[in-house]
Design a protein around this motif. Structure first.
Motif, mmCIF file in Angstrom:
data_model
loop_
_atom_site.group_PDB
_atom_site.id
_atom_site.type_symbol
_atom_site.label_atom_id
_atom_site.label_comp_id
_atom_site.label_asym_id
_atom_site.label_seq_id
_atom_site.Cartn_x
_atom_site.Cartn_y
_atom_site.Cartn_z
ATOM 1 N N VAL A 55 -1.896 -4.113 -10.261
ATOM 2 C CA VAL A 55 -2.001 -2.752 -9.730
ATOM 3 C C VAL A 55 -3.473 -2.470 -9.456
ATOM 4 O O VAL A 55 -4.311 -2.574 -10.359
ATOM 5 C CB VAL A 55 -1.435 -1.719 -10.722
ATOM 6 N N GLY A 56 -3.778 -2.142 -8.199
ATOM 7 C CA GLY A 56 -5.152 -1.837 -7.838
ATOM 8 C C GLY A 56 -5.538 -0.417 -8.207
ATOM 9 O O GLY A 56 -4.714 0.377 -8.665
ATOM 10 N N GLY A 65 5.980 1.329 6.757
ATOM 11 C CA GLY A 65 5.642 2.480 5.924
ATOM 12 C C GLY A 65 6.844 3.215 5.394
ATOM 13 O O GLY A 65 6.695 4.226 4.692
ATOM 14 N N LYS A 66 8.057 2.712 5.698
ATOM 15 C CA LYS A 66 9.286 3.401 5.286
ATOM 16 C C LYS A 66 9.929 2.624 4.135
ATOM 17 O O LYS A 66 10.814 1.791 4.330
ATOM 18 C CB LYS A 66 10.241 3.527 6.463
ATOM 19 N N ALA A 74 0.867 -1.176 0.000
ATOM 20 C CA ALA A 74 0.000 0.000 0.000
ATOM 21 C C ALA A 74 0.903 1.225 0.000
ATOM 22 O O ALA A 74 1.528 1.558 1.015
ATOM 23 C CB ALA A 74 -0.913 -0.001 1.218
ATOM 24 N N ALA A 75 1.004 1.879 -1.139
ATOM 25 C CA ALA A 75 1.961 2.972 -1.297
ATOM 26 C C ALA A 75 1.253 4.291 -1.571
ATOM 27 O O ALA A 75 0.251 4.337 -2.295
ATOM 28 C CB ALA A 75 2.935 2.655 -2.437
ATOM 29 N N THR A 119 -2.279 3.543 -3.358
ATOM 30 C CA THR A 119 -2.537 2.477 -4.319
ATOM 31 C C THR A 119 -1.921 1.187 -3.802
ATOM 32 O O THR A 119 -0.788 1.180 -3.324
ATOM 33 C CB THR A 119 -1.921 2.807 -5.688
ATOM 34 N N VAL A 120 -2.677 0.106 -3.895
ATOM 35 C CA VAL A 120 -2.166 -1.200 -3.482
ATOM 36 C C VAL A 120 -1.588 -1.899 -4.711
ATOM 37 O O VAL A 120 -2.263 -2.047 -5.726
ATOM 38 C CB VAL A 120 -3.259 -2.062 -2.840
#
Length: 210
Positions: free
Chosen positions: A166-167, A196-197, A121-122, A175-176
């Protein structure tokens, strides 16, 4: 002088001729209508209800049934193939409103045997501006501090991965992305994602697989 008899036979033949002509015209019209309906026969085929990016698995909401005139130049998938098409992957970017053909979908798996799929999840700031697509090789970089001693700069850990799917972007802009990695790398990448890093960058085109 006697009056000559009227030609009743001639008058009687005229209505018969008119009736026959009317029948022939009606028959011709019906024949033309039948020919039109035959040549303009509509068939039920599959079409896209919304955009589907390459590599994404098709869901029932992605597809719709369209009725088009039969054309030997067109070879869309039949509407009866709906249940068999759901669950297949798109081989290219599919646009809403376009007809679905056999070459647009595949049942081939997105990953190789032994690979693990990790969901990332970015945020948009953690992704390259180039739109990611399935099959594209990327590098995931661990951007945590690592608490290295002294001012020495430590080379960050990186991991090679292949985009599997790609979601769609969420309302918060994230976006996941499903990526395929080796069986020994899945847990480690999951830790990076949980912190998250991390940063996703495009791998060099000449780089080999991991």
């Amino acid at each position: 002088m006697p009056t000559p008899p009227r030609r009743l036979g001639a008058r009687r033949r005229r209505p018969a001729v008119l009736a026959m002509a009317t029948a022939l015209i009606a028959a011709g019209g019906l024949g033309g209508a039948a020919l039109y309906n035959s040549s303009g026969q509509r068939i039920a085929v599959l079409a896209l209800a919304r955009d589907v990016p390459m590599g994404q698995v098709l869901s029932p909401d992605d597809l719709t049934v369209a009725h088009i005139a039969g054309d030997p130049a067109l070879h869309p998938l039949d509407a009866q193939d709906l249940s068999r098409t759901v669950g297949l992957r798109a081989t290219t970017d599919l646009k809403r409103g376009s007809l679905l053909v056999k070459a647009d979908v595949t049942s081939d798996p997105a990953t190789q045997p032994g690979q693990q799929i990790v969901g990332i999840a970015a945020k948009h700031s953690q992704l390259p501006a180039t739109r990611l697509q399935p099959g594209l090789q990327i590098l995931v970089v661990n951007t945590s501090d690592g608490k290295a001693d002294g001012p020495t700069t430590r080379t960050p850990d990186t991991m090679t991965a292949v985009v599997a799917m790609v979601g769609r972007p969420d309302t918060d802009g994230s976006t996941v992305i499903d990526v395929a990695v080796g069986p020994a790398d899945g847990p480690r990448l999951a830790q990076w994602v949980a912190s998250g890093k991390f940063q996703v960058i495009l791998a060099p085109r000449t780089a080999g697989g991991s």
